[in-house]
Design a protein around this motif. Sequence first.
Motif, PDB file in Angstrom:
ATOM      1  N   THR A 112       0.829  -1.199   0.000  1.00  7.83           N
ATOM      2  CA  THR A 112       0.000   0.000   0.000  1.00  7.83           C
ATOM      3  C   THR A 112       0.867   1.254   0.000  1.00  7.83           C
ATOM      4  N   ARG A 113       0.290   2.349  -0.506  1.00  6.67           N
ATOM      5  CA  ARG A 113       0.962   3.655  -0.446  1.00  6.67           C
ATOM      6  C   ARG A 113       0.228   4.578   0.522  1.00  6.67           C
ATOM      7  N   GLU A 114      -0.719   4.011   1.276  1.00  9.32           N
ATOM      8  CA  GLU A 114      -1.547   4.809   2.182  1.00  9.32           C
ATOM      9  C   GLU A 114      -1.022   4.727   3.614  1.00  9.32           C
ATOM     10  N   LYS A 115      -0.711   5.881   4.181  1.00  8.22           N
ATOM     11  CA  LYS A 115      -0.235   5.912   5.574  1.00  8.22           C
ATOM     12  C   LYS A 115      -1.316   5.415   6.534  1.00  8.22           C
ATOM     13  N   LYS A 116      -2.567   5.838   6.263  1.00  2.87           N
ATOM     14  CA  LYS A 116      -3.660   5.450   7.159  1.00  2.87           C
ATOM     15  C   LYS A 116      -3.792   3.931   7.230  1.00  2.87           C
ATOM     16  N   GLU A 117      -3.586   3.265   6.109  1.00  4.09           N
ATOM     17  CA  GLU A 117      -3.706   1.805   6.071  1.00  4.09           C
ATOM     18  C   GLU A 117      -2.627   1.159   6.949  1.00  4.09           C
ATOM     19  N   LEU A 118      -1.400   1.645   6.855  1.00  2.00           N
ATOM     20  CA  LEU A 118      -0.313   1.084   7.665  1.00  2.00           C
ATOM     21  C   LEU A 118      -0.545   1.313   9.152  1.00  2.00           C
ATOM     22  N   LEU A 119      -1.096   2.483   9.489  1.00  2.00           N
ATOM     23  CA  LEU A 119      -1.266   2.841  10.898  1.00  2.00           C
ATOM     24  C   LEU A 119      -2.446   2.133  11.558  1.00  2.00           C
ATOM     25  N   LYS A 120      -3.181   1.336  10.786  1.00  2.00           N
ATOM     26  CA  LYS A 120      -4.242   0.510  11.363  1.00  2.00           C
ATOM     27  C   LYS A 120      -3.662  -0.733  12.029  1.00  2.00           C
ATOM     28  N   HIS A 121      -2.381  -1.007  11.759  1.00  2.00           N
ATOM     29  CA  HIS A 121      -1.759  -2.241  12.233  1.00  2.00           C
ATOM     30  C   HIS A 121      -0.877  -1.975  13.456  1.00  2.00           C
ATOM     31  N   ASP A 122      -0.732  -3.026  14.273  1.00  6.36           N
ATOM     32  CA  ASP A 122       0.165  -2.920  15.437  1.00  6.36           C
ATOM     33  C   ASP A 122       1.622  -3.043  15.001  1.00  6.36           C
ATOM     34  N   ILE A 123       1.868  -3.906  14.013  1.00 10.12           N
ATOM     35  CA  ILE A 123       3.225  -4.167  13.539  1.00 10.12           C
ATOM     36  C   ILE A 123       3.256  -4.082  12.021  1.00 10.12           C
ATOM     37  N   VAL A 124       4.191  -3.320  11.499  1.00  7.57           N
ATOM     38  CA  VAL A 124       4.463  -3.290  10.061  1.00  7.57           C
ATOM     39  C   VAL A 124       5.880  -3.820   9.881  1.00  7.57           C
ATOM     40  N   ILE A 125       6.040  -4.849   9.039  1.00 11.60           N
ATOM     41  CA  ILE A 125       7.360  -5.442   8.818  1.00 11.60           C
ATOM     42  C   ILE A 125       7.819  -5.118   7.397  1.00 11.60           C
TER      43      ILE A 125
END
Length: 819
Positions: free
Chosen positions: A324-337
């Motif tokens: 994804t290129r969406e910040k909001k989508e990444l910030l929905k998660h507890d962990i981004v790897i």
Amino acid sequence: MASSSRRVGGEDDDEPYLLGFIVAKAVGLRHYDGGRTITSRENVGLVREPLNRYDRNAIRVDNSRGVKAGHIDAPTAAVLAPLLDGHHLAAVHGIVPKPTSKNPFRLPCQVHLFTRPAAAALVGAALAAAGLDLIHVDHPEFALSESAIVQEQTKKSQGDVDKLFSHVGKEGKARVEPMEAPGDVVVSELFEHQKEALGWLVHREESCDLPPFWEEDKDGGFKNVLTTQKTNERPLPLKGGIFADDMGLGKTLTLLSLIGRSKARNVGGKKARGAKRRKIEGAEESRTTLVVCPPSVFSSWVTQLEEHTKAGSFKMYLYHGERTREKKELLKHDIVITTYSTLGQEFEQEGSPVMDIEWFRVILDEAHVIKNSAARQTKAVIALNAERRWVVTGTPIQNSSLDLYPLMAFLRFQPFSIKSYWQSLIQCPLERKNNETGLARLQSLLGAISLRRTKETESGSTSLVSIPPKTVFACYIELSAEEREYYDQMELEGKKKLQEFGDRDSILRNYSTVLYFILRLRQLCNDIALCPLDMKSWLPGSSLEDVSKNPELLKKLASLVDDGDDFECPICLSPPAKTVITSCRHIYCQTCIMKILKSSSSRCPICRHSLCKEDLFIAPEIKHPDEDLSANIDRPLSSKVQALLKQLRRSQNEDPLSKSVVFSQFRKMLILLEGPLKAAGFNILRLDGSMTAKKRSEVIQQFGHVGPGAPTVLLASLKAAGAGVNLTAASTVYLFDPWWNPGVEEQAMDRVHRIGQTKEVKVVRLIVKDSIEDRMLELQEKKRKLITGAFGKKKGGKEYKEIRVEELQMMMGMKMKSV
């Protein structure tokens, strides 16, 4: 002028030393955030910007927090830039003294110049020709320098600096209490050492203590006692550090417990005074953790999550491949790897969400990957925005203490995040003939910000965790008469070549030829079949030969990268991606050498030969299908293969169900081993870097099977199985050939010797007597002592340096000499 200068670098005539300083101006401060906050006596970083579209001579000024503040004035930059690009200046360091100007956006800057003795006269002449006054170390005004580096020039001041280091981290260092994992998220019971680690991690994140070397003044301001920098604002706590527990002690589960503990919105109590809380586009504060790791470690995080946490308690996103290129989508998660290479690709890329987000926490797993500060992926992770920063690696030092500098830069640990400070206060003292001062400082520094425990106690008699012990021993092998004849002839040719090259510069110009000899000697120790039988075909041609006129030479040089796992690009210290060979016969990543070409120097970093695009050649693909080796089935087994078979049979007789892993860095060697091992009745699997991640995962899963017909031997590449792989199904490890880097071998051993292992682990190193392999063990031992010394108690003072010309001579069996 230079002849009377006192040196920082010790007794080595090739070491950079402080020539003196000039007074320049830091300008344009009004245009940058960092420029508005520079205070009196602030140490600043000076960084060349050869691609600056307004001025190719530009030298950027960064404040002590690494934020862009302005530039050195153009007339001074025009003099210094060619000296930096031409490597006549080894380093520059800036400090803004007590301002004398009423203009807050144009400040004086003392630029301290470090050079090697051979270049001192040239630097002095260039400054004089431009009308710049050099305040050298014997100049009456030299005492006006306000740099802590200059304070090191006198023994009295050096003693003061050592005293500051000896006290760092000791004040108020109460014992941190062990902490249980959050039961609503983590279902597994932590071992005692993991509870202690969790308590330490939480303490580091939630402490309001001043960073190391900072004190509160009587007037309510704050002062860095090491750099003399002053500020009225309370410096932010250093929320993070280096988690350097030995491999196999369960660091990932401990980190998952840390992440789980901060899931609740108000965990951590009151924020530290002066700490900034951030809102993401009007939403509630982000508590997302970014984990950066090699691709091979993805599966480890996913597996640990599945095994040790409640289903659905963590939301995880793999930021890799299609993403994804969406910040909001990444910030929905507890962990981004994500991976280091992904960050490198997106560095300075407009609209990169991972680079734009202000993360709650960033964890660098297997952080030794960023050991080169010049690599793009290293610059990318240093540029990440985060409140809490963690470096996680069981091998923080792999080659030299310089490996630690990028970690300090990522942690934003001032002043060691400024390279000239690291070199002056840590690196140079370590590289002196008597390095006790440097080692003591390094120990103090690491003691203040790191946690390191090994599986065994200092006595080696007991284990930190309930893992059966690991025993490492060497099996020395005598070559057959035929093998010895080939080996000695090759080594003799190599020595002759080195003697022909003569001095350091000539050896560096012919660096790839020396590496070619070393590669072939290492392969001969394994099996003659790895090398062409026609000795002349092994050798590169004339040292003056241009690869553009010789396709065969291109293939030979390409084989340096293809034949072994441990070849690294000299610029980024990583295996080359899209290998490029220069006309002067040096090997680089395409990205790295193209960046050099865009700079004003446009010279080969190794031999300084002038380069342009026409001088670069893509390395031809080396095709080596497995069936090509079928002709070797009927040939006699090499001495080392025979020794391996003898060891494997012994292990099988002792325990028919035992499993073994055989590590080699040569893929071709792994393939050569398949025939003899199958013929001897072993059920084998192979794991190497040519396989997809999915295929590797399948092989590891198959190797774990038990019962009749199950695999008993895994032939593995160190690179493919050295990190993030669990091989506890095996209990014996064979290191078929040694590596330059002891840390990589330790990683390989600890794929087997880790939590979950139920049997005693035996590690067998197969070493050919009186060969380059003997000498590689000596080099490894030097590096291992540095690693032990950095985290342990003070030990004797030996010199520890990266692989240099002297060590290339050592590898070829020649006496080390000054060159």
